[in-house]
Write a protein that holds these residues in place. Sequence first.
Motif, PDB file in Angstrom:
ATOM      1  N   ALA A 111     -23.534 -15.531  -5.006  1.00  0.00           N
ATOM      2  CA  ALA A 111     -23.980 -17.179  -5.121  1.00  0.00           C
ATOM      3  C   ALA A 111     -22.887 -17.995  -4.686  1.00  0.00           C
ATOM      4  CB  ALA A 111     -24.441 -17.383  -6.578  1.00  0.00           C
ATOM      5  N   THR A 112     -22.152 -17.646  -3.664  1.00  0.00           N
ATOM      6  CA  THR A 112     -20.911 -18.394  -3.014  1.00  0.00           C
ATOM      7  C   THR A 112     -21.273 -18.896  -1.638  1.00  0.00           C
ATOM      8  OG1 THR A 112     -20.026 -16.524  -2.285  1.00  0.00           O
ATOM      9  CG2 THR A 112     -19.297 -17.219  -4.455  1.00  0.00           C
ATOM     10  N   SER A 113     -20.730 -20.044  -1.219  1.00  0.00           N
ATOM     11  CA  SER A 113     -21.023 -20.471  -0.008  1.00  0.00           C
ATOM     12  C   SER A 113     -19.688 -21.242   0.524  1.00  0.00           C
ATOM     13  CB  SER A 113     -22.148 -21.700  -0.066  1.00  0.00           C
ATOM     14  OG  SER A 113     -21.730 -22.647  -1.113  1.00  0.00           O
ATOM     15  N   SER A 114     -19.698 -21.389   1.900  1.00  0.00           N
ATOM     16  CA  SER A 114     -18.376 -22.171   2.351  1.00  0.00           C
ATOM     17  C   SER A 114     -18.878 -22.713   3.849  1.00  0.00           C
ATOM     18  CB  SER A 114     -17.238 -21.027   2.790  1.00  0.00           C
ATOM     19  OG  SER A 114     -17.692 -20.005   3.572  1.00  0.00           O
ATOM     20  N   ILE A 115     -18.092 -23.611   4.376  1.00  0.00           N
ATOM     21  CA  ILE A 115     -18.346 -24.336   5.540  1.00  0.00           C
ATOM     22  C   ILE A 115     -17.133 -24.028   6.583  1.00  0.00           C
ATOM     23  CG2 ILE A 115     -18.746 -26.587   6.543  1.00  0.00           C
ATOM     24  CD1 ILE A 115     -19.733 -27.376   3.805  1.00  0.00           C
ATOM     25  N   SER A 116     -17.652 -23.828   7.713  1.00  0.00           N
ATOM     26  CA  SER A 116     -16.761 -23.682   8.985  1.00  0.00           C
ATOM     27  C   SER A 116     -17.369 -24.735   9.833  1.00  0.00           C
ATOM     28  CB  SER A 116     -16.715 -22.327   9.519  1.00  0.00           C
ATOM     29  OG  SER A 116     -15.992 -21.553   8.549  1.00  0.00           O
ATOM     30  N   VAL A 117     -16.377 -25.568  10.573  1.00  0.00           N
ATOM     31  CA  VAL A 117     -16.445 -26.290  11.727  1.00  0.00           C
ATOM     32  C   VAL A 117     -15.695 -25.815  12.970  1.00  0.00           C
ATOM     33  CG1 VAL A 117     -16.392 -28.905  12.430  1.00  0.00           C
ATOM     34  CG2 VAL A 117     -16.814 -28.265  10.160  1.00  0.00           C
ATOM     35  N   TYR A 118     -16.436 -25.770  14.167  1.00  0.00           N
ATOM     36  CA  TYR A 118     -15.763 -25.101  15.249  1.00  0.00           C
ATOM     37  C   TYR A 118     -16.079 -26.433  16.397  1.00  0.00           C
ATOM     38  CZ  TYR A 118     -16.441 -20.954  12.774  1.00  0.00           C
ATOM     39  OH  TYR A 118     -16.374 -20.045  11.526  1.00  0.00           O
ATOM     40  N   ARG A 119     -15.044 -26.503  17.294  1.00  0.00           N
ATOM     41  CA  ARG A 119     -15.132 -27.286  18.212  1.00  0.00           C
ATOM     42  C   ARG A 119     -14.341 -26.757  19.651  1.00  0.00           C
ATOM     43  NH1 ARG A 119     -10.986 -32.558  17.892  1.00  0.00           N
ATOM     44  NH2 ARG A 119      -9.080 -31.270  17.687  1.00  0.00           N
ATOM     45  N   LEU A 120     -14.835 -26.973  20.777  1.00  0.00           N
ATOM     46  CA  LEU A 120     -14.282 -26.269  22.055  1.00  0.00           C
ATOM     47  C   LEU A 120     -13.642 -27.576  22.838  1.00  0.00           C
ATOM     48  CD1 LEU A 120     -14.422 -24.242  24.150  1.00  0.00           C
ATOM     49  CD2 LEU A 120     -16.524 -24.947  24.875  1.00  0.00           C
ATOM     50  N   GLU A 121     -12.455 -27.210  23.066  1.00  0.00           N
ATOM     51  CA  GLU A 121     -11.882 -28.053  23.891  1.00  0.00           C
ATOM     52  C   GLU A 121     -10.657 -27.472  24.884  1.00  0.00           C
ATOM     53  OE1 GLU A 121      -9.008 -32.239  23.047  1.00  0.00           O
ATOM     54  OE2 GLU A 121      -9.062 -30.614  21.587  1.00  0.00           O
ATOM     55  N   ASN A 122     -10.690 -27.821  26.027  1.00  0.00           N
ATOM     56  CA  ASN A 122     -10.015 -27.228  27.109  1.00  0.00           C
ATOM     57  C   ASN A 122      -9.856 -25.759  27.171  1.00  0.00           C
ATOM     58  OD1 ASN A 122      -8.748 -29.804  27.912  1.00  0.00           O
ATOM     59  ND2 ASN A 122      -7.396 -29.573  26.239  1.00  0.00           N
ATOM     60  N   GLY A 123     -11.242 -25.202  27.146  1.00  0.00           N
ATOM     61  CA  GLY A 123     -11.465 -23.874  27.088  1.00  0.00           C
ATOM     62  C   GLY A 123     -11.038 -23.002  25.837  1.00  0.00           C
ATOM     63  N   ILE A 133     -28.710 -16.359  18.489  1.00  0.00           N
ATOM     64  CA  ILE A 133     -28.189 -16.808  19.950  1.00  0.00           C
ATOM     65  C   ILE A 133     -28.643 -18.022  20.212  1.00  0.00           C
ATOM     66  CG2 ILE A 133     -27.757 -16.090  22.520  1.00  0.00           C
ATOM     67  CD1 ILE A 133     -28.716 -13.245  21.554  1.00  0.00           C
ATOM     68  N   ILE A 134     -27.472 -19.042  20.458  1.00  0.00           N
ATOM     69  CA  ILE A 134     -27.934 -20.622  20.568  1.00  0.00           C
ATOM     70  C   ILE A 134     -26.953 -20.904  21.861  1.00  0.00           C
ATOM     71  CG2 ILE A 134     -27.856 -22.775  19.385  1.00  0.00           C
ATOM     72  CD1 ILE A 134     -27.618 -21.297  16.935  1.00  0.00           C
ATOM     73  N   SER A 135     -27.871 -21.605  22.649  1.00  0.00           N
ATOM     74  CA  SER A 135     -27.208 -22.299  23.815  1.00  0.00           C
ATOM     75  C   SER A 135     -26.940 -23.877  23.402  1.00  0.00           C
ATOM     76  CB  SER A 135     -28.343 -22.070  25.048  1.00  0.00           C
ATOM     77  OG  SER A 135     -27.700 -22.725  26.117  1.00  0.00           O
ATOM     78  N   ARG A 136     -25.713 -24.366  23.808  1.00  0.00           N
ATOM     79  CA  ARG A 136     -25.364 -25.509  23.383  1.00  0.00           C
ATOM     80  C   ARG A 136     -24.355 -25.967  24.574  1.00  0.00           C
ATOM     81  NH1 ARG A 136     -28.614 -28.926  20.326  1.00  0.00           N
ATOM     82  NH2 ARG A 136     -27.449 -30.795  19.592  1.00  0.00           N
ATOM     83  N   ASP A 137     -24.180 -27.018  24.924  1.00  0.00           N
ATOM     84  CA  ASP A 137     -23.260 -27.619  25.838  1.00  0.00           C
ATOM     85  C   ASP A 137     -22.115 -28.210  24.696  1.00  0.00           C
ATOM     86  OD1 ASP A 137     -21.302 -28.727  27.583  1.00  0.00           O
ATOM     87  OD2 ASP A 137     -22.538 -30.441  28.298  1.00  0.00           O
ATOM     88  N   LEU A 138     -20.955 -27.607  24.671  1.00  0.00           N
ATOM     89  CA  LEU A 138     -19.826 -27.931  23.357  1.00  0.00           C
ATOM     90  C   LEU A 138     -19.071 -28.716  23.947  1.00  0.00           C
ATOM     91  CD1 LEU A 138     -19.869 -24.581  21.364  1.00  0.00           C
ATOM     92  CD2 LEU A 138     -21.287 -26.654  20.721  1.00  0.00           C
ATOM     93  N   ASN A 139     -18.825 -28.825  25.243  1.00  0.00           N
ATOM     94  CA  ASN A 139     -17.650 -29.577  25.582  1.00  0.00           C
ATOM     95  C   ASN A 139     -18.045 -30.941  26.454  1.00  0.00           C
ATOM     96  OD1 ASN A 139     -18.220 -28.177  27.701  1.00  0.00           O
ATOM     97  ND2 ASN A 139     -16.134 -27.110  28.140  1.00  0.00           N
ATOM     98  N   GLY A 140     -19.335 -31.199  26.614  1.00  0.00           N
ATOM     99  CA  GLY A 140     -19.708 -32.100  27.645  1.00  0.00           C
ATOM    100  C   GLY A 140     -19.370 -32.160  29.166  1.00  0.00           C
ATOM    101  N   ASP A 141     -19.266 -30.852  29.409  1.00  0.00           N
ATOM    102  CA  ASP A 141     -19.282 -30.721  30.956  1.00  0.00           C
ATOM    103  C   ASP A 141     -20.693 -30.317  31.725  1.00  0.00           C
ATOM    104  OD1 ASP A 141     -19.842 -28.292  30.130  1.00  0.00           O
ATOM    105  OD2 ASP A 141     -17.927 -27.371  30.915  1.00  0.00           O
ATOM    106  N   GLY A 142     -21.619 -30.426  31.071  1.00  0.00           N
ATOM    107  CA  GLY A 142     -22.870 -30.207  31.716  1.00  0.00           C
ATOM    108  C   GLY A 142     -23.409 -28.535  31.627  1.00  0.00           C
TER     109      GLY A 142
END
Length: 459
Positions: free
Chosen positions: A150-162, A73-82
Amino acid sequence: MRQMLKKLTALFAAAALASSLAACSEITGLDAQALMSPPKTTADRQAIYELMRGEEEDVSLVYPKNGDYRSAIISRDLNGDGLYEVAGFCVNGDAGGIRLQFMSQAADGTWALLAQFTSASTQVDRVFFGDLTGDGTEEIVVGWGDPQTATSSISVYRLENGTVQELTMNAVSYSEMLLTDFDEDSVQELFVMGLAQTGSGEEASNAPLGQLYRFDGEQPYVALTVPLDSAVMRYAGAVFTKVNTWRSAVVLDGVKADGRMVTQVIGFDEVAVRLIAPLSESEGVNPTDRDTAVAVAARDINGDGITEIPTASLQLVPAEGATADSTAYTVTWNTYSLTDNTLTPVCSSIINTTENYVVVLPDSEEKIACTNDPVTRTATFFRYQRMGTTPIGREDLFAVTAYSDEGWAARADTQAAKDDIYLTSMGGRVYALTLLDDSLSADSTLIRTVRENFKILTE
């Protein structure tokens, strides 16, 4: 707001504690699965737990195996709103795989599920946070793995406008990956490293590539590539770091099929606008190639913020038929210049991989040699007495002994213990130095340097 952050801090500290206890289960006998559920002693924890549980009776948290972020469980400000959002990893119930959930807390204190994603992978390999799109806010990068296939993959996620959006990179596999900023524009790149693929005929071994991914809006693309060492079978370490006072680069430690280790340094050529790896591109043997006995990774050996590159030379030739251990080598730690492909020594050391420590030597004493007795767990450091260049004897200087906690306590009141110089303790071991040369004292330059720079190899 402050009260909310306090609650969140308590939550994540507890989750991190559960993670660390689970990681220690092999040693303590604790049941790792019993430690997978977050505590339920506060309203915030209970609310997050309920969201992660969904319709299931219980939830089993999944902890990243590598990297700087090891909590489920990771806490992070993902949209820069504080305000801090929460990302949580757990087993995806009877369906299998892993569930990644994003949650946020409203002004009235209630928690809500922002988005949920699933992966068929069985492991969260690592998690990164960085601004990959250049919009001033951070994305979360997740490396998924499945050890059985022995497989791997990458995902990228971003938070924008909720809304949480997945910038898919499903076709990208990796053996190692890092966030980098080679061109120092404050927008990070994703540097993905592969290993050589072996086969026969037309599928014969291909040189592995390092691929630098940048983002054009939502679309990832390969901006630059660089050949990597095809002899490397697995990576033992990778970091984007300073390699001297003016340049950052990727330092990549690889292990070959015979157990030898080699370091590659990948940097950015601003003039040619390309990635370069001079150590592994140059003709002949990579100067960092080191024996299995001293297969240690690059590190900041002196705490100056620069990662030093190790090279090794044999000082004590073993008897015929014997194999040299790590203490038979002098390991020199070097800064590196990509411009002219040169290694500049910073300090020399002797490493005891069996007892997990590093002895850093003064500049004037780089020719000190060592022999290790695994029975008494004592390494003796000495100078050769020479006639010309031929050794004719040796002058013992000092010894370092590793004691168990019990062994150290049992000798506490003995005269021998009173003569010992305590160095440090870790992992059930106590390290002590014994003077063997009457001309040396605890305050002599050699012994003071050893005491002040004595380091644990792997913490």
